[in-house]
Structures are given as structure tokens and as C-alpha cells.
Design a protein around this motif. Sequence first.
Motif, PDB file in Angstrom:
ATOM      1  N   MET A  80      33.358 -16.882 102.674  1.00  0.00           N
ATOM      2  CA  MET A  80      33.160 -18.328 102.762  1.00  0.00           C
ATOM      3  C   MET A  80      34.508 -19.042 102.686  1.00  0.00           C
ATOM      4  SD  MET A  80      30.028 -18.557 103.317  1.00  0.00           S
ATOM      5  CE  MET A  80      29.815 -20.349 103.319  1.00  0.00           C
ATOM      6  N   MET A  81      34.605 -20.100 103.480  1.00  0.00           N
ATOM      7  CA  MET A  81      35.794 -20.965 103.430  1.00  0.00           C
ATOM      8  C   MET A  81      35.346 -22.345 102.942  1.00  0.00           C
ATOM      9  SD  MET A  81      37.833 -19.922 106.942  1.00  0.00           S
ATOM     10  CE  MET A  81      36.700 -20.707 108.086  1.00  0.00           C
ATOM     11  N   VAL A  82      36.235 -23.055 102.250  1.00  0.00           N
ATOM     12  CA  VAL A  82      35.937 -24.444 101.877  1.00  0.00           C
ATOM     13  C   VAL A  82      36.807 -25.374 102.712  1.00  0.00           C
ATOM     14  CG1 VAL A  82      35.250 -24.009  99.489  1.00  0.00           C
ATOM     15  CG2 VAL A  82      37.650 -24.482  99.995  1.00  0.00           C
ATOM     16  N   LEU A  83      36.205 -26.508 103.033  1.00  0.00           N
ATOM     17  CA  LEU A  83      36.934 -27.613 103.621  1.00  0.00           C
ATOM     18  C   LEU A  83      37.464 -28.385 102.405  1.00  0.00           C
ATOM     19  CD1 LEU A  83      37.470 -29.076 106.277  1.00  0.00           C
ATOM     20  CD2 LEU A  83      35.185 -30.039 106.132  1.00  0.00           C
ATOM     21  N   ARG A  84      38.789 -28.469 102.261  1.00  0.00           N
ATOM     22  CA  ARG A  84      39.350 -28.959 100.996  1.00  0.00           C
ATOM     23  C   ARG A  84      38.861 -30.367 100.627  1.00  0.00           C
ATOM     24  NH1 ARG A  84      45.406 -29.908 103.406  1.00  0.00           N
ATOM     25  NH2 ARG A  84      44.858 -31.723 104.700  1.00  0.00           N
ATOM     26  N   PRO A  85      38.408 -30.535  99.371  1.00  0.00           N
ATOM     27  CA  PRO A  85      38.079 -31.882  98.888  1.00  0.00           C
ATOM     28  C   PRO A  85      39.278 -32.528  98.202  1.00  0.00           C
ATOM     29  CG  PRO A  85      37.238 -30.256  97.367  1.00  0.00           C
ATOM     30  CD  PRO A  85      37.922 -29.482  98.476  1.00  0.00           C
ATOM     31  N   ASP A  86      40.366 -31.775  98.027  1.00  0.00           N
ATOM     32  CA  ASP A  86      41.512 -32.252  97.242  1.00  0.00           C
ATOM     33  C   ASP A  86      42.702 -31.363  97.607  1.00  0.00           C
ATOM     34  OD1 ASP A  86      43.213 -33.307  95.333  1.00  0.00           O
ATOM     35  OD2 ASP A  86      41.993 -32.751  93.605  1.00  0.00           O
ATOM     36  N   ILE A  87      43.890 -31.960  97.693  1.00  0.00           N
ATOM     37  CA  ILE A  87      45.071 -31.181  98.082  1.00  0.00           C
ATOM     38  C   ILE A  87      45.800 -30.583  96.875  1.00  0.00           C
ATOM     39  CG2 ILE A  87      47.340 -31.339  99.228  1.00  0.00           C
ATOM     40  CD1 ILE A  87      46.139 -33.343 101.178  1.00  0.00           C
ATOM     41  N   THR A  88      45.738 -31.258  95.725  1.00  0.00           N
ATOM     42  CA  THR A  88      46.503 -30.790  94.559  1.00  0.00           C
ATOM     43  C   THR A  88      46.292 -29.296  94.237  1.00  0.00           C
ATOM     44  OG1 THR A  88      46.546 -33.026  93.660  1.00  0.00           O
ATOM     45  CG2 THR A  88      47.050 -31.256  92.132  1.00  0.00           C
ATOM     46  N   PRO A  89      45.039 -28.781  94.253  1.00  0.00           N
ATOM     47  CA  PRO A  89      44.884 -27.340  93.958  1.00  0.00           C
ATOM     48  C   PRO A  89      45.615 -26.457  94.965  1.00  0.00           C
ATOM     49  CG  PRO A  89      42.772 -28.469  93.787  1.00  0.00           C
ATOM     50  CD  PRO A  89      43.735 -29.466  94.372  1.00  0.00           C
ATOM     51  N   GLN A  90      45.781 -26.937  96.184  1.00  0.00           N
ATOM     52  CA  GLN A  90      46.521 -26.149  97.179  1.00  0.00           C
ATOM     53  C   GLN A  90      48.000 -26.108  96.837  1.00  0.00           C
ATOM     54  OE1 GLN A  90      45.143 -28.411 100.790  1.00  0.00           O
ATOM     55  NE2 GLN A  90      44.345 -26.404 101.355  1.00  0.00           N
ATOM     56  N   ILE A  91      48.511 -27.241  96.329  1.00  0.00           N
ATOM     57  CA  ILE A  91      49.921 -27.272  95.928  1.00  0.00           C
ATOM     58  C   ILE A  91      50.125 -26.314  94.754  1.00  0.00           C
ATOM     59  CG2 ILE A  91      51.817 -28.746  95.167  1.00  0.00           C
ATOM     60  CD1 ILE A  91      50.772 -29.526  97.923  1.00  0.00           C
ATOM     61  N   ALA A  92      49.147 -26.320  93.840  1.00  0.00           N
ATOM     62  CA  ALA A  92      49.224 -25.401  92.692  1.00  0.00           C
ATOM     63  C   ALA A  92      49.256 -23.949  93.172  1.00  0.00           C
ATOM     64  CB  ALA A  92      48.037 -25.644  91.754  1.00  0.00           C
ATOM     65  N   ARG A  93      48.433 -23.642  94.173  1.00  0.00           N
ATOM     66  CA  ARG A  93      48.429 -22.279  94.729  1.00  0.00           C
ATOM     67  C   ARG A  93      49.766 -21.960  95.397  1.00  0.00           C
ATOM     68  NH1 ARG A  93      48.245 -21.085  99.581  1.00  0.00           N
ATOM     69  NH2 ARG A  93      47.221 -22.969 100.362  1.00  0.00           N
ATOM     70  N   MET A  94      50.282 -22.904  96.203  1.00  0.00           N
ATOM     71  CA  MET A  94      51.560 -22.665  96.889  1.00  0.00           C
ATOM     72  C   MET A  94      52.687 -22.458  95.878  1.00  0.00           C
ATOM     73  SD  MET A  94      51.248 -25.486  99.940  1.00  0.00           S
ATOM     74  CE  MET A  94      52.802 -25.120 100.768  1.00  0.00           C
ATOM     75  N   ALA A  95      52.644 -23.248  94.797  1.00  0.00           N
ATOM     76  CA  ALA A  95      53.706 -23.143  93.781  1.00  0.00           C
ATOM     77  C   ALA A  95      53.719 -21.757  93.164  1.00  0.00           C
ATOM     78  CB  ALA A  95      53.506 -24.205  92.705  1.00  0.00           C
ATOM     79  N   ALA A  96      52.529 -21.112  93.114  1.00  0.00           N
ATOM     80  CA  ALA A  96      52.434 -19.788  92.489  1.00  0.00           C
ATOM     81  C   ALA A  96      52.637 -18.670  93.508  1.00  0.00           C
ATOM     82  CB  ALA A  96      51.076 -19.630  91.816  1.00  0.00           C
ATOM     83  N   THR A  97      52.613 -18.996  94.810  1.00  0.00           N
ATOM     84  CA  THR A  97      52.707 -17.927  95.808  1.00  0.00           C
ATOM     85  C   THR A  97      53.961 -18.118  96.677  1.00  0.00           C
ATOM     86  OG1 THR A  97      51.185 -19.157  97.282  1.00  0.00           O
ATOM     87  CG2 THR A  97      50.222 -17.509  95.826  1.00  0.00           C
TER      88      THR A  97
END
Lengths: 382, 382
Positions: A80-97
Amino acid sequence: MTDDPPLSPALLPSGFVDLLTPDARTEAEGVATLMDVFASHGYDRVRPPLMEFEETYLAGAGASLAEQSFRVMDPDTRRMMVLRPDITPQIARMAATRAGGAARPLRVSYAGTCVVVAPVAAEESGRQVMQTGIELIGPDSPQADAEILAVGAEALERLGVTGVSFDLTMPPFIPALLEEAGIPASSRPALLRALDRKDAAAVAEHGGALSTTLTALLESSGAAEHAVARLTGLNLPPRARAILDRLVDTVAAIRESRPDLRLTVDPVEFRGWKYHTGVCVTVFATGRSEELGRGGRYLCNDNEPACGLTFRPDVLFRLIPAAAPRKRVYLAPDADRAEAARLRAQGFATIGGFSAGPQAMEDARRLGCDFVLSGLARTDVS
Amino acid sequence: MTDDPPLSPALLPSGFVDLLTPDARTEAEGVATLMDVFASHGYDRVRPPLMEFEETYLAGAGASLAEQSFRVMDPDTRRMMVLRPDITPQIARMAATRAGGAARPLRVSYAGTCVVVAPVAAEESGRQVMQTGIELIGPDSPQADAEILAVGAEALERLGVTGVSFDLTMPPFIPALLEEAGIPASSRPALLRALDRKDAAAVAEHGGALSTTLTALLESSGAAEHAVARLTGLNLPPRARAILDRLVDTVAAIRESRPDLRLTVDPVEFRGWKYHTGVCVTVFATGRSEELGRGGRYLCNDNEPACGLTFRPDVLFRLIPAAAPRKRVYLAPDADRAEAARLRAQGFATIGGFSAGPQAMEDARRLGCDFVLSGLARTDVS
């Protein structure tokens, strides 16, 4: 479904709209202005994708966003994929990866579209939500919290949004206080409801040993200096005290760079914050209930400290003047090409005309042009 | 699914990527440049939504896009919504609804994100696709087709993309010719495959009465002037002749404003065009197989003539130099605020420093700053 009457072609799902000119341009230019201010403070632009695997998106800071997310199956992997409801969690993921090895403090900015299953707050109508924001990853200090807020304030000023209020709160404070004071779990729901409604009588009734303290906290809410003076004198258990001291220090750090900002503190607010762990801010325009933006402190996927602020350009652009239109020139078929190019370079919009003579003048009027260019000659639209 | 090993947090679905700096900035600035050129020719920006009801989206120009579309249910209405795979059908819908009463010719521009279930062409990898384009609604003339192409060419030049080829085709031509020539339905699949592969021997074998004409058509493909000379001499049935004459007239209209463009014509190409009804164009950069953009003539929802051109900024931005970074200044905690604001106004990025003294210099170096500002004093990073 096949028995339903056909939909009007003009009908869009609720919360989704067509923006026309000038609104679409006002929004785009407003976003560019915000991003320019962010860049001038060293916030580098990133662009995470519109969709991610549900498993990774909801694993970190996004965990609390599950019910706001549309989901579709990836035919490739059957995940399953999600259509993002918020960008901040993606930034958190990028910061860790991908940005895990980048120098700290890591400053990033973003502008993008999010989609929520239902509008987040009752007064909102949009399900397609534009987000433009900044995240400051690494430091955990009042100075970092203050920087986010000061950069946000400068961005709003550049946009021409005035009469803005920054409302500070500390979502972990009330839960910590109730825990430390040993308020029994059975009393908490009624007490939390009372605090949420700012109902002093109910707070006194359900507050038990904390009645006096909670009443004082309710009364401390308001302009930052008023709040800080009242909060400093309160007798609190150590964890709650530490949380509140951080809020007081953040107010001081903000005041150092921005003594002029309209700043309020509400120490008992805690609802509506999903993944936040420290000082949070909601940005309002005077006399409007809609939020212009919100942000605060949270933890990245690998528990790295971070704070951020996200604006809602779709709300903001209603508060600023519409982008000024270009003056329009009708180019008759024989218009001089070099002159047309010069006019464009001067900021005109040249409208390619398919008619000559009197019809050109008629078309030019209909299309909102100021004059017709034929050869090198200008004829004003009468 | 629960037995699958956990996904790496860095893993994104295929075709979805994180863009970092400078790529994210290069793309955003490239889109702004394209939109600026479009606006200078009177194309007004619109912003249709990311999702629409499937029934209305697929009703008009979007009908052929069903299999490229992700679908989710709208919990409000229990109707299916599509995540748009293409913006042009939305413009066609807007032209027939909200902009139905706007003066014609109607010129609109747009920039937005689309999502396709699978990459459209084998050489492409993206499922999240950025589209930036223009649509010219109302006129059905070679001049209108030529305008779209000329504005697109100017936009690419402003972006700094060189060595571009515009490849014209006429998707309805071959079906009309086969129909008019009475080629039996049973022979058409093999003949269409042969034409698609440009296989002259197979075309001769399956072409029947059209063998000579089709072979001549295959040989006419190439530079526009070469093609026009060959096509003009061909003996064709009336509908096919009319379609080809329009292509010839469009070449002449383009040449009037842009004699310098690299223009090719392939009269037998027809594959890969979904809802197009007239002259179409594919934009390539020399030596690359990926399309930079494509467009052509189609009919809006109420059968109003229209033509458009859509660029793919995610492909384009790989061909242009990365956006130049700002010079960076480290602000020591005692940096003069007014001087920092002056530096930002001059185009510097000021990085708020949380350290003073030797640690500030160390942080400044790590963060890529050129100098440290302390008070009003600048110290170069050694």
C-alpha cells in the motif's frame, strides 16, 4: 452506482477546487516569495514525493496521520502507498536517510501539495492542501525554536501579511503535569475536556489536588509577557516545571530577535498536535479563525531533535492583494516581432492576434488589451 | 503482507524520488522561468485540483487515460476519484465549465504534479510526473498550432535548453487514409504494425493498393522542408489530402515566425497519441530518447477546438545547469542584525549560528559558509 444521474462536468469532489487567474498566480508568486525568504536564511529546498509506501510513511513522525491518508495499492509490489497528508514526516525520513550524513544543523524548505481524507479542522474546507515550510534538524534549544518562528515572521512580512499572532503552546505539559501529580486515570478525561474548553468551573471541580494550579494556568494564558510572569511563580513538580521553563526560555529567545511580534502563550492547550514533543506554535491573522500555519518541535525517525513551521499558502493568499496583471498588447498579424519581444521584456503580455484591421481592434477590446501593435505602430484600444 | 521483512525507511515506490538541493531548486526555478515566458504571451495561470471524480475526468478528453489513473473512493459521496495522470483534460473541462464564458481565444498555462500507474514509455522511469504547459482554446488554424510551438520554443531557449527538435505528426492521417482507400479491416493490424516499425518491406507486402503511396510516405519522413516537398506531390484521397494539407500549412505558419527551428515531419506516426485530433508535436533534445514535451490539437469537452503543449520539467532540468547556490554567511550569536538583513538583501544566505568563538569558525566551515559575521566584523573561513 450506474443508476445515479450523471454528474455535472463542473462538479468537483468537496475540498478540491479549480483556481483561476489571478488566484492561481497569487498563490504561485506567494509561494515563491516564502521560499525566497527561507533560502535567504540557508534553508535548502527539497522535494519529497507525493506518494510513499504506507509502511515507511507511517513508521516515523507520520504514525498519527494514518486516518488522514488516502491509500492506493502499488501494482508493482502490491504494497500500500499513501498519498501524503503532510510533508513534515517526509522531511523527518529524509533527514534520517538520504540527508543522514549532511552537516547539522540541517535546514530544509519545501513547497508541495498534500491531500487529506477530510478537512483537519471544522472551519476548513480544503482536502487538497498546499504546504510551504521549513525544518531545522539537529539542535534542541530555545534558540532553534526562536529561529523557526523569526524566519516565519519575516516570510509573512515579505508577503505583506500583517496583524499576525504567534500562539505558543507546549502539548506535552498537561499530560506530564497530570501524570506527576498522580491524577487518577479515571478523572483525566473529564479534566482534559474541561481544560480543552477552558471551563474554569469544571477544571476546579475535576482538578483534585491540581485545582489551584490548573486554575492559575488557565488564568496565565494570554500575551507572552503576562503569561511568563504568572508561570514563573507557579509551584510545579519537576518534569512539568522543566517543560514550562523551556517555554519561558523560548519566549526570551524570540524576544531577543523580535521584541515586536504579537506573541501569546497558552500553557494548557494540547489538542490537535500529532507528533510534537516540545514548544509548538500556531499562526493566526487577527480576526480570522483559520490558521495561517503551525509548527513545533518533534523527533525525526532516528530520534534526532527537529523543529519546523508550515504555512498554508491557500489560506495566506486570501489575505494578500491579488498578483498584479501584466498589461496586455494585441499583436496584429503584421506586428513587428522584435518590437513584440521588447514589449515582453518590459513586462507586457503580447497576445498573438489572428485578425487584422477593425476586427483586430474588436478582438483586442474583448481580450482586455490596452493597445494594438501593427508593424511598429501602436493604436490605443478605444 | 505482515510476514514480509520490514521495508528500509529509505525505500520509495519505484518512480517516486526525493529531490534534494540543488535539483529541487533547479526544477522550481525552471518551472518559474517557463511560466514567466507563457505569461508574457498572455497565457493566464490556472491550477486545477490533483483529484477529480472519475466520472467527469474520464468523460471528456481524459477517456483514454483510465488505465493510467490511480483511483480512490471519496468517503463523502462514495464515488470514485482519480489522481490525475494528465492536466490537459482538466483544462478542457475548465474551458467548458468555469471558463466557458471567458473571451476566446482562451490562453491558459499550468504547472502541477501528475501521477501515472506505470511509466508511459519504456525509457521513462517516473510515475510522479511534473507537467508545465499551455493550452490555446477556441481557434482551429495553422496559426494557432504555430503559436503553441513558437511559445514553447521560446520557453526552452529562456531555460537554456539547446539542440531541440520539434517533430510534427498527424495521428488521424493514417487511419483516415486506410479507411478511404478501403483497406480491409483484416489487413490493417499487420499494416499498422509495419508502419509503426517503419518496416518498408512489410509495408509494401501488406499495403495492397496503398503500397506505393505508403512507401512514398515513409520516405517523406524527415526534415520539414524535405517532407513538405514530397508530401505535396502525392496523390491522395480527399480526407487524407485535407489532413496532410493542414500539416503543410502548419509548417508554413511555423516557418513564418521561426525559420530557424529544427523541425521534422513524420506523416505515418500515430501511436501514443490518446485524445488528439490534428497536428501533434513531440519535443526532443538532440541525442536523447526521452521526450522533453509533447502536445497537439484536440477537442474540449463541448467539442471546442483547442491545442496545447506540455513540458516535462523533471526531464528538462537534467539538461540545464544546476541553479547557482547563494553564498553563505555564518551569523555568530552577536552578529549585527541589520547587517545580516543587508547581506540577505544582497543575495547571501545567512546561517543562524548557535556557537561563538573558535567553534563558530568550525561550524561555519562544516556548513559551507564563506565567512563569519560577528558584530559588524567579517572573518573569512580559512
